[in-house]
Write a protein that holds these residues in place. Structure first.
Motif, PDB file in Angstrom:
ATOM      1  N   GLN A   1      63.337  13.158  35.084  1.00 12.06           N
ATOM      2  CA  GLN A   1      62.853  13.550  36.174  1.00 12.06           C
ATOM      3  C   GLN A   1      61.464  14.819  36.002  1.00 12.06           C
ATOM      4  O   GLN A   1      62.655  15.449  35.645  1.00 12.06           O
ATOM      5  N   GLN A   2      60.913  14.714  35.599  1.00 12.98           N
ATOM      6  CA  GLN A   2      59.996  16.402  35.488  1.00 12.98           C
ATOM      7  C   GLN A   2      59.792  16.516  36.843  1.00 12.98           C
ATOM      8  O   GLN A   2      59.677  17.660  36.731  1.00 12.98           O
TER       9      GLN A   2
ATOM     10  N   THR B   1      52.432  13.295  39.035  1.00 11.51           N
ATOM     11  CA  THR B   1      54.669  13.285  39.087  1.00 11.51           C
ATOM     12  C   THR B   1      54.810  13.557  40.669  1.00 11.51           C
ATOM     13  O   THR B   1      55.069  14.923  40.341  1.00 11.51           O
ATOM     14  N   PHE B   2      55.403  12.863  40.980  1.00 11.48           N
ATOM     15  CA  PHE B   2      56.016  12.981  42.394  1.00 11.48           C
ATOM     16  C   PHE B   2      57.212  13.132  42.624  1.00 11.48           C
ATOM     17  O   PHE B   2      58.299  12.326  41.641  1.00 11.48           O
ATOM     18  N   GLY B   3      58.102  13.697  43.137  1.00  7.08           N
ATOM     19  CA  GLY B   3      59.480  14.042  43.260  1.00  7.08           C
ATOM     20  C   GLY B   3      60.339  13.148  44.158  1.00  7.08           C
ATOM     21  O   GLY B   3      59.321  12.179  44.547  1.00  7.08           O
TER      22      GLY B   3
ATOM     23  N   MET C   1      64.159   7.364  44.122  1.00  7.38           N
ATOM     24  CA  MET C   1      63.110   7.981  42.585  1.00  7.38           C
ATOM     25  C   MET C   1      61.698   8.289  43.458  1.00  7.38           C
ATOM     26  O   MET C   1      61.461   7.949  44.338  1.00  7.38           O
ATOM     27  N   GLY C   2      60.963   9.008  43.136  1.00  5.25           N
ATOM     28  CA  GLY C   2      59.382   9.283  43.612  1.00  5.25           C
ATOM     29  C   GLY C   2      58.362   7.962  43.684  1.00  5.25           C
ATOM     30  O   GLY C   2      58.851   7.032  42.923  1.00  5.25           O
ATOM     31  N   LEU C   3      57.303   8.348  43.868  1.00  7.39           N
ATOM     32  CA  LEU C   3      56.278   7.239  43.982  1.00  7.39           C
ATOM     33  C   LEU C   3      56.205   7.342  42.218  1.00  7.39           C
ATOM     34  O   LEU C   3      55.438   8.117  41.615  1.00  7.39           O
ATOM     35  N   ARG C   4      55.941   6.327  41.496  1.00  4.01           N
ATOM     36  CA  ARG C   4      55.426   5.912  40.178  1.00  4.01           C
ATOM     37  C   ARG C   4      54.226   5.350  40.185  1.00  4.01           C
ATOM     38  O   ARG C   4      54.158   3.993  41.027  1.00  4.01           O
TER      39      ARG C   4
ATOM     40  N   LYS D   1      52.144   4.728  34.633  1.00  2.00           N
ATOM     41  CA  LYS D   1      53.766   4.678  34.413  1.00  2.00           C
ATOM     42  C   LYS D   1      54.555   3.400  34.116  1.00  2.00           C
ATOM     43  O   LYS D   1      55.464   3.432  32.909  1.00  2.00           O
TER      44      LYS D   1
END
Lengths: 114, 114
Positions: free
Chosen positions: A2-3, A103-105, B41-44, B59
């Motif tokens: 998780q970036q 990249t989303f949180g 989890m965030g949006l991927r 991703k």
């Protein structure tokens, strides 16, 4: 991995007070940061952004602060209103790439108490 | 002014069934995206398209296919649904490749695979 991390899954704030939502990131290539707001049964909507050349960006009641050395950004909402109750997502990307590298949180659910 | 429209809003599939999610945008945007959102989890990003007739992997592309035959439409297909594909799917579009061109999201499709 998780970036982009939003360590508070939820936050409750009294109406009229300040809401502070936090976001940490690990990738030093990130240069552009955004906040999205999401109501139930709707898609996220863009709220405010900041690039790494700034440390603050303001739009009305919303201010985003960026601390690059700490890899930390925060969203301040002043004063908080009931309509601000939503899930807030922090997102980050390198400046030289499009949204393909966004990249989303995991989001923070903000509840404003009347 | 519809923006980004996703159909259907809800769907329940049995394992192994196939389906197509439709995304339509009326903003003449070149870039379109499919994301999935899962708890914690965030949006991927699943797949994206930088123009009519083009597609590219994001991703988490495994188990999905996409097509962009018309500029305004971006289809996401599941050929053989699996329970791991239970999620909320969001389509998004944006005006340009500039990093500060924000995403416009649809209201999502909630998919359950049993």
């Amino acid at each position: 991995d998780q970036q982009v991390k939003q360590n508070s899954p939820s936050l409750s704030v009294q109406e009229g007070r300040i809401s502070i939502l936090n976001c940490d990131y690990t990738n030093s290539m990130f240069d552009y940061f955004l906040w999205y707001k999401k109501y139930p049964a709707e898609g996220p909507t863009f709220l405010i952004s900041i690039s790494s050349i700034k440390d603050k960006n303001e739009d009305g009641r919303f201010t985003v602060f960026l601390n690059k050395s700490a890899k930390h950004l925060s969203l301040h909402i002043v004063p908080s209103q009931p309509g601000d109750s939503a899930v807030y997502f922090c997102a980050a990307s390198p400046l030289n790439f499009g949204n393909e590298k966004l990249t989303f949180g995991t989001g923070t659910r903000l509840t404003i108490i009347p | 002014n519809a923006g980004v429209t996703q159909t259907p809003k809800f769907r329940v599939l049995k394992t192994g069934q196939s389906m197509t999610l439709l995304c339509a945008q009326d903003m003449n945007h070149e870039y379109m995206y499919w994301y999935r959102q899962d708890p914690g989890m965030g949006l991927r990003l699943i797949h994206y398209s930088v123009g009519e007739g083009t597609t590219a992997k994001g991703k988490v592309p495994d188990g999905y296919n996409v097509s962009r035959l018309k500029k305004q439409n971006f289809l996401l297909g599941l050929e053989s649904a699996a329970p791991s594909q239970t999620s909320v799917y969001f389509c998004a579009s944006r005006q340009s490749s500039s990093y500060n061109s924000p995403l416009h999201f649809g209201n999502g499709t909630r998919l359950t695979v049993t």
